[in-house]
Each structure stands twice: as C-alpha cells, then as structure tokens.
Design a protein around this motif. Structure first.
Motif, PDB file in Angstrom:
ATOM      1  N   ALA A  13      -9.372   7.026   2.570  1.00 62.25           N
ATOM      2  CA  ALA A  13      -9.426   8.354   2.990  1.00 62.25           C
ATOM      3  C   ALA A  13      -8.131   8.878   2.936  1.00 62.25           C
ATOM      4  CB  ALA A  13     -10.359   8.581   4.108  1.00 62.25           C
ATOM      5  N   LEU A  14      -7.285   8.269   3.580  1.00 63.31           N
ATOM      6  CA  LEU A  14      -5.825   8.654   3.764  1.00 63.31           C
ATOM      7  C   LEU A  14      -5.104   8.518   2.468  1.00 63.31           C
ATOM      8  CD1 LEU A  14      -4.940   7.690   7.543  1.00 63.31           C
ATOM      9  CD2 LEU A  14      -5.664   9.886   6.757  1.00 63.31           C
ATOM     10  N   GLY A  15      -5.252   7.608   1.750  1.00 62.02           N
ATOM     11  CA  GLY A  15      -4.542   7.141   0.610  1.00 62.02           C
ATOM     12  C   GLY A  15      -5.052   8.439  -0.316  1.00 62.02           C
ATOM     13  N   LEU A  16      -6.297   8.813  -0.554  1.00 61.13           N
ATOM     14  CA  LEU A  16      -6.734   9.852  -1.373  1.00 61.13           C
ATOM     15  C   LEU A  16      -5.885  11.247  -0.929  1.00 61.13           C
ATOM     16  CD1 LEU A  16      -8.468  10.658  -3.749  1.00 61.13           C
ATOM     17  CD2 LEU A  16     -10.446  10.991  -1.946  1.00 61.13           C
ATOM     18  N   ALA A  17      -5.836  11.491   0.401  1.00 54.00           N
ATOM     19  CA  ALA A  17      -5.281  12.634   0.787  1.00 54.00           C
ATOM     20  C   ALA A  17      -3.733  12.793   0.354  1.00 54.00           C
ATOM     21  CB  ALA A  17      -5.576  12.782   2.216  1.00 54.00           C
ATOM     22  N   GLY A  22       4.310  13.525  -6.290  1.00 46.48           N
ATOM     23  CA  GLY A  22       4.826  13.312  -7.668  1.00 46.48           C
ATOM     24  C   GLY A  22       4.225  14.314  -8.464  1.00 46.48           C
ATOM     25  N   THR A  23       4.985  14.409  -9.610  1.00 45.44           N
ATOM     26  CA  THR A  23       4.435  15.453 -10.673  1.00 45.44           C
ATOM     27  C   THR A  23       3.509  14.598 -11.546  1.00 45.44           C
ATOM     28  OG1 THR A  23       6.714  15.381 -11.625  1.00 45.44           O
ATOM     29  CG2 THR A  23       6.014  16.983 -10.106  1.00 45.44           C
ATOM     30  N   GLY A  24       4.021  13.422 -12.323  1.00 41.58           N
ATOM     31  CA  GLY A  24       3.602  12.664 -13.276  1.00 41.58           C
ATOM     32  C   GLY A  24       2.519  11.558 -12.842  1.00 41.58           C
ATOM     33  N   THR A  25       2.007  11.017 -13.755  1.00 36.87           N
ATOM     34  CA  THR A  25       0.996  10.173 -13.330  1.00 36.87           C
ATOM     35  C   THR A  25       1.579   8.804 -12.651  1.00 36.87           C
ATOM     36  OG1 THR A  25      -0.420  10.720 -15.180  1.00 36.87           O
ATOM     37  CG2 THR A  25      -0.959   8.430 -14.377  1.00 36.87           C
ATOM     38  N   GLY A  26       2.658   8.454 -13.429  1.00 38.42           N
ATOM     39  CA  GLY A  26       3.425   7.242 -12.764  1.00 38.42           C
ATOM     40  C   GLY A  26       3.902   7.589 -11.259  1.00 38.42           C
ATOM     41  N   GLU A  27       4.457   8.682 -11.108  1.00 41.83           N
ATOM     42  CA  GLU A  27       5.086   9.109  -9.927  1.00 41.83           C
ATOM     43  C   GLU A  27       3.902   9.015  -8.732  1.00 41.83           C
ATOM     44  OE1 GLU A  27       6.859  12.959 -10.290  1.00 41.83           O
ATOM     45  OE2 GLU A  27       8.638  11.913 -11.252  1.00 41.83           O
ATOM     46  N   ARG A  28       2.804   9.670  -9.066  1.00 43.36           N
ATOM     47  CA  ARG A  28       1.810   9.654  -8.235  1.00 43.36           C
ATOM     48  C   ARG A  28       1.202   8.293  -7.849  1.00 43.36           C
ATOM     49  NH1 ARG A  28       0.558  14.129 -11.681  1.00 43.36           N
ATOM     50  NH2 ARG A  28      -1.011  12.998 -12.646  1.00 43.36           N
ATOM     51  N   ALA A  29       0.935   7.573  -8.875  1.00 39.33           N
ATOM     52  CA  ALA A  29       0.523   5.963  -8.894  1.00 39.33           C
ATOM     53  C   ALA A  29       1.632   5.293  -8.022  1.00 39.33           C
ATOM     54  CB  ALA A  29       0.331   5.347 -10.117  1.00 39.33           C
ATOM     55  N   LEU A  30       2.909   5.437  -7.968  1.00 35.81           N
ATOM     56  CA  LEU A  30       3.874   4.918  -7.258  1.00 35.81           C
ATOM     57  C   LEU A  30       3.944   5.378  -5.752  1.00 35.81           C
ATOM     58  CD1 LEU A  30       5.918   2.784  -7.037  1.00 35.81           C
ATOM     59  CD2 LEU A  30       7.609   4.701  -7.862  1.00 35.81           C
ATOM     60  N   SER A  31       3.865   6.690  -5.576  1.00 35.88           N
ATOM     61  CA  SER A  31       3.957   7.205  -4.159  1.00 35.88           C
ATOM     62  C   SER A  31       2.621   6.911  -3.361  1.00 35.88           C
ATOM     63  CB  SER A  31       4.129   8.441  -4.180  1.00 35.88           C
ATOM     64  OG  SER A  31       3.188   9.457  -5.010  1.00 35.88           O
ATOM     65  N   GLY A  32       1.626   6.888  -4.297  1.00 32.18           N
ATOM     66  CA  GLY A  32       0.338   6.582  -3.640  1.00 32.18           C
ATOM     67  C   GLY A  32       0.311   5.121  -3.441  1.00 32.18           C
ATOM     68  N   ALA A  33       0.623   4.195  -3.921  1.00 30.41           N
ATOM     69  CA  ALA A  33       0.644   2.719  -3.719  1.00 30.41           C
ATOM     70  C   ALA A  33       1.759   2.543  -2.530  1.00 30.41           C
ATOM     71  CB  ALA A  33       1.512   1.968  -4.655  1.00 30.41           C
ATOM     72  N   GLY A  34       2.724   3.413  -2.419  1.00 30.07           N
ATOM     73  CA  GLY A  34       3.659   3.042  -1.141  1.00 30.07           C
ATOM     74  C   GLY A  34       2.962   3.956   0.264  1.00 30.07           C
ATOM     75  N   GLY A  62      -4.213   3.268  -3.155  1.00 26.21           N
ATOM     76  CA  GLY A  62      -3.600   4.510  -3.420  1.00 26.21           C
ATOM     77  C   GLY A  62      -2.942   4.704  -4.700  1.00 26.21           C
ATOM     78  N   ALA A  63      -2.492   3.338  -5.318  1.00 27.28           N
ATOM     79  CA  ALA A  63      -2.036   3.570  -6.583  1.00 27.28           C
ATOM     80  C   ALA A  63      -3.227   3.790  -7.532  1.00 27.28           C
ATOM     81  CB  ALA A  63      -1.464   1.934  -7.100  1.00 27.28           C
ATOM     82  N   ALA A  64      -4.360   3.506  -7.339  1.00 26.68           N
ATOM     83  CA  ALA A  64      -5.167   3.507  -8.249  1.00 26.68           C
ATOM     84  C   ALA A  64      -5.863   5.203  -8.222  1.00 26.68           C
ATOM     85  CB  ALA A  64      -6.743   3.019  -7.885  1.00 26.68           C
ATOM     86  N   THR A  65      -5.927   5.679  -7.020  1.00 26.70           N
ATOM     87  CA  THR A  65      -5.863   7.072  -6.710  1.00 26.70           C
ATOM     88  C   THR A  65      -4.999   7.888  -7.208  1.00 26.70           C
ATOM     89  OG1 THR A  65      -7.342   6.535  -5.006  1.00 26.70           O
ATOM     90  CG2 THR A  65      -6.724   8.891  -5.131  1.00 26.70           C
ATOM     91  N   GLY A  66      -3.876   7.585  -7.123  1.00 22.43           N
ATOM     92  CA  GLY A  66      -2.878   8.446  -7.557  1.00 22.43           C
ATOM     93  C   GLY A  66      -2.651   8.349  -9.319  1.00 22.43           C
ATOM     94  N   ALA A  67      -2.989   7.273  -9.914  1.00 23.23           N
ATOM     95  CA  ALA A  67      -3.103   6.944 -11.265  1.00 23.23           C
ATOM     96  C   ALA A  67      -4.254   7.903 -11.744  1.00 23.23           C
ATOM     97  CB  ALA A  67      -3.231   5.730 -11.535  1.00 23.23           C
ATOM     98  N   ALA A  68      -5.188   8.076 -11.069  1.00 20.41           N
ATOM     99  CA  ALA A  68      -6.489   8.551 -11.554  1.00 20.41           C
ATOM    100  C   ALA A  68      -6.301  10.194 -11.475  1.00 20.41           C
ATOM    101  CB  ALA A  68      -7.582   8.227 -10.604  1.00 20.41           C
TER     102      ALA A  68
END
Length: 78
Positions: A13-17, A22-34, A62-68
């Motif tokens: 839940a917190l990871g999704l929120a 990040g603006t790009g898919t890779g940035e969102r996946a990386l920040s989501g993972a962290g 977090g990475a999966a959600t950021g990438a999605a």
C-alpha cells in the motif's frame, strides 16, 4: 492475519502510494524500489518480521508498481 501478511500489505500500500516519484518508467521503477524496500524493511521491523525479507518484498512491489504506472497515472503538477 499474520504479521508477515500485514507487513506485505502495508509495504504494498505504501509502495503504491509513493511510486509516482519520477517522470519516466525507469525512474518510477527505481524510486519505487527504493521507497518500497525502505517501507518493507520498516514494516518488518515494526511487526517483528525478517527485515531483509521485508526489504526484498517491498522493493519488488515498489519496482513493479513504479514500472506499471505511466505519465497519465500520476500528477506532477504539470
């Protein structure tokens, strides 16, 4: 509900929120993972679970959600 399930749900839940950092898919996946790893480790520590396992699960979620997500799913005040 067991503590492990609670920790996983909290990390998800917190990871999704927070994966919209990040603006790009890779940035969102990386920040989501962290962010997910930090939240997962924190949730595991609070609930008495394995911190390493919590970090791995939270990072993965977090990475999966950021990438999605894509730019249309988030609002960065643009």
């Amino acid at each position: 509900m067991t503590r492990t399930v609670t920790a996983i749900l909290l990390a998800a839940a917190l990871g999704l929120a927070l994966t919209a950092c990040g603006t790009g898919t890779g940035e969102r996946a990386l920040s989501g993972a962290g962010i997910g790893a930090a939240v997962g480790a924190g949730a595991a520590a609070v609930t008495g679970g394995d911190v390493s396992q919590g970090a791995v699960i939270g990072g993965g979620v977090g990475a999966a959600t950021g990438a999605a997500t894509d730019a249309d799913d988030i609002n960065l005040d643009r």
